[in-house]
Design an enzyme around this catalytic site. Structure first.
Site, PDB file in Angstrom:
ATOM      1  N   PRO A   1       0.905  -1.220   0.022  1.00 53.45           N
ATOM      2  CA  PRO A   1      -0.101   0.032   0.148  1.00 53.45           C
ATOM      3  C   PRO A   1       0.920   1.054   0.075  1.00 53.45           C
ATOM      4  O   PRO A   1       1.897   1.362   0.956  1.00 53.45           O
ATOM      5  CB  PRO A   1      -0.769  -0.110   1.408  1.00 53.45           C
ATOM      6  N   GLU A   2       0.697   2.248  -0.913  1.00 57.36           N
ATOM      7  CA  GLU A   2       1.266   3.269  -0.810  1.00 57.36           C
ATOM      8  C   GLU A   2       0.258   4.569  -0.771  1.00 57.36           C
ATOM      9  O   GLU A   2      -0.694   4.509  -0.049  1.00 57.36           O
ATOM     10  CB  GLU A   2       1.852   3.570  -2.335  1.00 57.36           C
TER      11      GLU A   2
ATOM     12  N   ARG B   1      21.038  14.309  -6.156  1.00 56.89           N
ATOM     13  CA  ARG B   1      21.029  12.747  -6.318  1.00 56.89           C
ATOM     14  C   ARG B   1      21.680  12.264  -7.507  1.00 56.89           C
ATOM     15  O   ARG B   1      21.146  12.664  -8.605  1.00 56.89           O
ATOM     16  CB  ARG B   1      19.590  12.129  -6.109  1.00 56.89           C
TER      17      ARG B   1
ATOM     18  N   ARG C   1       1.878 -10.618   6.358  1.00 51.94           N
ATOM     19  CA  ARG C   1       3.133 -10.662   6.412  1.00 51.94           C
ATOM     20  C   ARG C   1       3.722 -10.262   7.738  1.00 51.94           C
ATOM     21  O   ARG C   1       4.910 -10.348   8.296  1.00 51.94           O
ATOM     22  CB  ARG C   1       4.067 -10.063   5.323  1.00 51.94           C
TER      23      ARG C   1
ATOM     24  N   HIS D   1      -4.843 -13.749  10.822  1.00 49.75           N
ATOM     25  CA  HIS D   1      -3.878 -12.422  10.569  1.00 49.75           C
ATOM     26  C   HIS D   1      -4.353 -11.073  11.070  1.00 49.75           C
ATOM     27  O   HIS D   1      -3.971  -9.973  10.375  1.00 49.75           O
ATOM     28  CB  HIS D   1      -3.914 -12.544   8.645  1.00 49.75           C
TER      29      HIS D   1
END
Length: 271
Positions: A2-3, A151, A107, A89
């Site tokens: 999920p972002e 960068r 997870r 879960h």
């Protein structure tokens, strides 16, 4: 994983309903990425004042302290007045007078952490390194370009790192770079100011549309009511390796960057 769009959609799905509710109980399942930080019963009686987002963290403001929630790699939140008994879960339940907020995370890379304040050391460790919020007015194009100039890493990996701008995950980095016409392997320092301005606008556009479409539902993610997002259905390049580019017809290519799949059109993104 999920972002930002998925986390923002999640926030909008329960923030108004849980505001003002009082905590009745807290249940912890198997250990998550970080511990809660207090005994669960210490939160009983606290009242929820609101829910904010910083990057991919949800900040549940209480009348005393706040909870930091993170969905990890595979997590999702549900909020309802009558949820079924917790499953294998389901690792965190915040039962309130308005309903129960439940974190499901196969997870267990997600987290529910209590801190006394946002400037507490534990909160600063998680939040201080985060970059600009791309959907807020503080996402300045000039500052964005200046950060890219410092960068040397490929632009896609810089976008995903989260210290320049937050929430541009794998799907949305590929899509924003396509929209801006920038090849994902180009060193960030070589992105010119005009192209940085296009990328800045593309990030806002892609993430904004993703929020409107309910995010992207891949594998485990779902909304707080169990429904799915649909942004992935209109992706221009992500997940479309070997298919014709929707703009020019050239076959979309897939490469690996930082152990993640990257998708791009070699004609629309020449450099």
């Amino acid at each position: 994983m999920p972002e930002l769009p998925e986390v923002e959609v999640t926030r909008r799905g329960f923030a108004d309903r849980i505001a003002g509710a009082q905590v009745l109980a807290v249940r912890m399942g198997k250990p998550l990425r970080w511990g809660l930080g207090v005994l669960p019963q210490a939160l009983v009686g606290r009242r929820v004042q609101g829910v904010r987002r910083r990057g991919k963290y949800l900040l549940v403001d209480l009348d005393e302290g706040l909870l930091l929630l993170h969905l990890g790699m595979s997590g999702s939140l549900r909020f309802d007045a009558a949820l079924p008994p917790p499953g294998v879960h389901d690792h965190f339940d915040l039962a309130t007078t308005a309903g129960t907020l439940r974190l499901n995370d196969p997870r267990r890379f997600g987290a529910a952490v209590y801190v006394e304040a946002q400037d507490a050391p534990a909160a600063r460790k998680l939040l201080d390194g985060l970059g600009m919020e791309p959907l807020e007015v503080g996402f300045d194009a000039g500052v964005f370009h200046a950060a890219l100039r410092r960068r040397q890493a490929p632009i896609k990996q810089v976008l995903m790192a989260g210290d320049v701008v937050v929430g541009v995950g794998n799907i949305y980095a590929s899509e924003a770079l396509f929209l801006a016409g920038i090849r994902p392997t180009l060193p960030a320092s070589r992105v010119s100011r005009p192209r940085a301005l296009r990328l800045h606008a593309a990030i806002r556009d892609v993430l904004g549309r993703a929020v409107e479409r309910g995010g992207s539902s891949l594998r485990d993610f779902s909304h707080v009511d169990g429904s799915s997002g649909y942004f992935q259905l209109e992706a221009m390049v992500y997940g479309r390796a070997g298919e014709a580019c929707r703009v020019c017809g050239t076959l979309v290519r897939q490469i690996r960057q930082g152990q993640r799949s990257t998708f791009f059109c070699p004609a629309c993104q020449k450099s």
